[in-house]
Motif scaffolding. Structure first.
Motif, PDB file in Angstrom:
ATOM      1  N   GLU A 214     -67.957  -1.503  20.801  1.00 31.09           N
ATOM      2  CA  GLU A 214     -67.988  -2.798  20.397  1.00 31.09           C
ATOM      3  C   GLU A 214     -69.199  -3.070  19.343  1.00 31.09           C
ATOM      4  O   GLU A 214     -68.540  -4.018  18.633  1.00 31.09           O
ATOM      5  N   ALA A 215     -70.126  -2.207  18.946  1.00 24.76           N
ATOM      6  CA  ALA A 215     -70.758  -2.462  17.747  1.00 24.76           C
ATOM      7  C   ALA A 215     -70.029  -2.128  16.590  1.00 24.76           C
ATOM      8  O   ALA A 215     -70.317  -2.825  15.400  1.00 24.76           O
TER       9      ALA A 215
ATOM     10  N   LYS B  52     -66.747  -2.500  16.104  1.00 28.63           N
ATOM     11  CA  LYS B  52     -65.841  -3.579  15.981  1.00 28.63           C
ATOM     12  C   LYS B  52     -66.527  -4.885  15.463  1.00 28.63           C
ATOM     13  O   LYS B  52     -65.916  -5.464  14.501  1.00 28.63           O
ATOM     14  N   LYS B  53     -67.809  -5.198  15.999  1.00 23.45           N
ATOM     15  CA  LYS B  53     -68.586  -6.300  15.488  1.00 23.45           C
ATOM     16  C   LYS B  53     -68.743  -6.141  13.895  1.00 23.45           C
ATOM     17  O   LYS B  53     -68.943  -6.908  13.085  1.00 23.45           O
ATOM     18  N   TYR B  54     -69.101  -4.676  13.666  1.00 23.83           N
ATOM     19  CA  TYR B  54     -69.710  -4.339  12.212  1.00 23.83           C
ATOM     20  C   TYR B  54     -68.235  -4.358  11.313  1.00 23.83           C
ATOM     21  O   TYR B  54     -68.398  -4.938  10.147  1.00 23.83           O
TER      22      TYR B  54
ATOM     23  N   ALA C 218     -65.802  -6.443  11.622  1.00 23.05           N
ATOM     24  CA  ALA C 218     -65.552  -7.937  11.615  1.00 23.05           C
ATOM     25  C   ALA C 218     -66.500  -8.424  10.499  1.00 23.05           C
ATOM     26  O   ALA C 218     -66.122  -9.166   9.607  1.00 23.05           O
ATOM     27  N   ALA C 219     -67.839  -8.205  10.859  1.00 24.88           N
ATOM     28  CA  ALA C 219     -68.824  -8.832   9.786  1.00 24.88           C
ATOM     29  C   ALA C 219     -68.458  -8.260   8.440  1.00 24.88           C
ATOM     30  O   ALA C 219     -68.645  -9.221   7.625  1.00 24.88           O
ATOM     31  N   SER C 220     -68.371  -7.076   8.185  1.00 27.35           N
ATOM     32  CA  SER C 220     -68.258  -6.525   6.769  1.00 27.35           C
ATOM     33  C   SER C 220     -66.826  -6.495   6.233  1.00 27.35           C
ATOM     34  O   SER C 220     -66.832  -6.314   5.192  1.00 27.35           O
ATOM     35  N   LYS C 221     -65.881  -7.006   7.153  1.00 25.24           N
ATOM     36  CA  LYS C 221     -64.526  -7.130   6.523  1.00 25.24           C
ATOM     37  C   LYS C 221     -63.956  -5.591   6.154  1.00 25.24           C
ATOM     38  O   LYS C 221     -62.971  -5.331   5.634  1.00 25.24           O
TER      39      LYS C 221
ATOM     40  N   LYS D 159     -62.039  -3.037   7.849  1.00 22.75           N
ATOM     41  CA  LYS D 159     -61.276  -2.811   9.181  1.00 22.75           C
ATOM     42  C   LYS D 159     -60.605  -1.588   9.080  1.00 22.75           C
ATOM     43  O   LYS D 159     -59.410  -1.322   9.595  1.00 22.75           O
TER      44      LYS D 159
ATOM     45  N   TYR E 160     -72.988   1.125   8.142  1.00 22.97           N
ATOM     46  CA  TYR E 160     -73.467   0.774   9.385  1.00 22.97           C
ATOM     47  C   TYR E 160     -74.563   1.554   9.734  1.00 22.97           C
ATOM     48  O   TYR E 160     -75.696   1.042  10.172  1.00 22.97           O
TER      49      TYR E 160
END
Length: 114
Positions: A8-9, A11-13, A15-18, A20, A44
């Motif tokens: 989850e962390a 995935k969040k990173y 999304a925030a950093s773009k 992917k 990260y």
């Protein structure tokens, strides 16, 4: 200091950093790239190291940093962050729960002015 690097962390990173890139999020892509499972983003790991240090040293400010990565840190594993202080220099080491050295570097710090 130990930190579980969760799916989850990451995935969040991502999304925030773009950032992917599939090796961070997809098991098959990671395996195709030669890894057993997805790997954490290097930025990260470095940002997490800074956050963990500042959490324990709230009167300090990181003014510069560098980090060299030796091995990937797999997602859904525990990372161990070690900080050794030498005046205004902090040596940072990140190891995996397996004992593998993931990264090492240095923070330069100064006391916050009040």
């Amino acid at each position: 200091m130990k930190k579980h690097i969760t799916v989850e962390a990451i995935k969040k990173y991502a999304a925030a950093s773009k950032d992917k890139a599939a090796i961070h999020l997809d098991v098959d892509a990671a395996r195709t790239a030669g890894f057993d499972r997805p790997v954490a983003h290097g930025m990260y790991i470095m940002g997490l190291a800074q956050s963990l240090y500042i959490e324990k040293h709230p009167t300090q400010w990181i003014t510069a940093y560098n980090m060299k990565f030796q091995k990937p840190l797999f997602v859904d594993t525990v990372a161990i962050f070690n900080f050794e202080c030498f005046g205004d220099s902090v040596e940072v080491t990140v190891t995996a729960e397996t004992g593998d050295k993931i990264a090492a570097g240095t923070f330069l710090v100064k006391e916050l002015q009040r």
